[in-house]
Design an enzyme around this catalytic site. Structure first.
Site, mmCIF file in Angstrom:
data_model
loop_
_atom_site.group_PDB
_atom_site.id
_atom_site.type_symbol
_atom_site.label_atom_id
_atom_site.label_comp_id
_atom_site.label_asym_id
_atom_site.label_seq_id
_atom_site.Cartn_x
_atom_site.Cartn_y
_atom_site.Cartn_z
ATOM 1 N N ASP A 11 0.868 -1.184 0.000
ATOM 2 C CA ASP A 11 0.000 0.000 0.000
ATOM 3 C C ASP A 11 0.907 1.237 0.000
ATOM 4 O OD1 ASP A 11 0.830 0.381 2.608
ATOM 5 O OD2 ASP A 11 -1.161 0.252 3.514
ATOM 6 N N CYS A 68 2.876 -3.409 3.932
ATOM 7 C CA CYS A 68 2.051 -2.263 4.313
ATOM 8 C C CYS A 68 2.718 -1.654 5.538
ATOM 9 C CB CYS A 68 0.589 -2.656 4.525
ATOM 10 S SG CYS A 68 0.240 -3.760 5.903
ATOM 11 N N THR A 70 2.317 -2.124 8.835
ATOM 12 C CA THR A 70 2.711 -3.161 9.791
ATOM 13 C C THR A 70 2.993 -4.503 9.133
ATOM 14 O OG1 THR A 70 0.409 -3.798 10.075
ATOM 15 C CG2 THR A 70 1.285 -2.152 11.632
ATOM 16 N N HIS A 101 9.530 -24.735 6.871
ATOM 17 C CA HIS A 101 8.542 -25.537 7.602
ATOM 18 C C HIS A 101 7.104 -25.327 7.125
ATOM 19 C CE1 HIS A 101 11.150 -26.401 11.434
ATOM 20 N NE2 HIS A 101 11.774 -26.704 10.304
ATOM 21 N N HIS A 136 6.739 -31.815 7.650
ATOM 22 C CA HIS A 136 6.184 -30.474 7.454
ATOM 23 C C HIS A 136 5.127 -30.479 6.347
ATOM 24 C CE1 HIS A 136 9.227 -29.159 10.192
ATOM 25 N NE2 HIS A 136 10.185 -29.576 9.394
HETATM 26 C C1 RB5 Z 1 -2.241 2.392 6.544
HETATM 27 O O1 RB5 Z 1 -2.298 3.555 7.269
HETATM 28 C C2 RB5 Z 1 -2.039 1.201 7.460
HETATM 29 O O2 RB5 Z 1 -3.199 0.940 8.155
HETATM 30 C C3 RB5 Z 1 -1.593 0.002 6.677
HETATM 31 O O3 RB5 Z 1 -0.418 0.298 5.978
HETATM 32 C C4 RB5 Z 1 -1.263 -1.262 7.455
HETATM 33 O O4 RB5 Z 1 -0.437 -1.004 8.524
HETATM 34 C C5 RB5 Z 1 -2.429 -2.111 7.822
HETATM 35 O O5 RB5 Z 1 -2.285 -3.231 8.336
#
Ligand code: RB5
Length: 149
Positions: A11, A68, A70, A101, A136
């Site tokens: 993203d 993204c 996180t 695995h 596995h």
């Molecule tokens: C975008 O602001 C953020 O929510 C996205 O990049 C991500 O971290 C979602 O899991």
């Protein structure tokens, strides 16, 4: 791995890290299918996770790397596609293990969690490991069976 075609997607939160990874793995001989986005406007991670996952599920690409903020949201979206096994990694050991695995076919990274140098270490660990099969495989087959229930 003989098929070295890999899909990259993210993203808006991870465009820079995605480009850094693309340059890094192209230099290693990977054929990168970068499906964007290329502009910095906010864009919802589920559509980018699904798009990358479908490239792998259809065998157009052998593996995928998605990102993204996180790594979590885009991983959740990718894992909804049948045949996809995607894990978020913030360390190289886990990245190696999800190949060896769990036969993961996508790696997810959080660009707001880790820096570029660590991301490249994680990518190298993921791409240089192979599925070990054996016991596995039985467990991965059990994951696949869940998709049929
Ligand atoms: C975008 O602001 C953020 O929510 C996205 O990049 C991500 O971290 C979602 O899991």
């Amino acid at each position: 791995m003989t098929n070295k075609r890999i899909v990259l997607s993210s993203d808006h939160a991870a465009i820079g890290m995605r480009q850094t990874i693309a340059d890094h793995i192209k230099a290693q001989g990977w054929e990168v299918v970068d499906i964007g986005p290329t502009t910095p406007e906010s864009t919802p991670y589920p559509q980018h996770g699904e798009a990358a996952a479908r490239r792998v599920a259809s065998s157009d690409c052998a593996l995928g790397i998605i990102l993204c903020g996180t790594g979590q949201g885009i991983m959740m979206a990718a894992n909804k596609v049948k045949g996809v096994r995607c894990g978020v990694c913030s360390d190289a050991f886990s990245a190696r293990m999800i190949r060896q695995h769990n036969d993961a076919n996508l790696l997810s990274l959080g660009a707001r969690v880790i820096g570029d140098a660590l991301a490249l270490d994680i990518v190298d660990a993921f791409l240089n490991a192979d599925f070990e099969g054996g016991r596995h495989a039985t467990r991965v087959d059990m994951i696949t069976a869940i998709e049929e229930r």
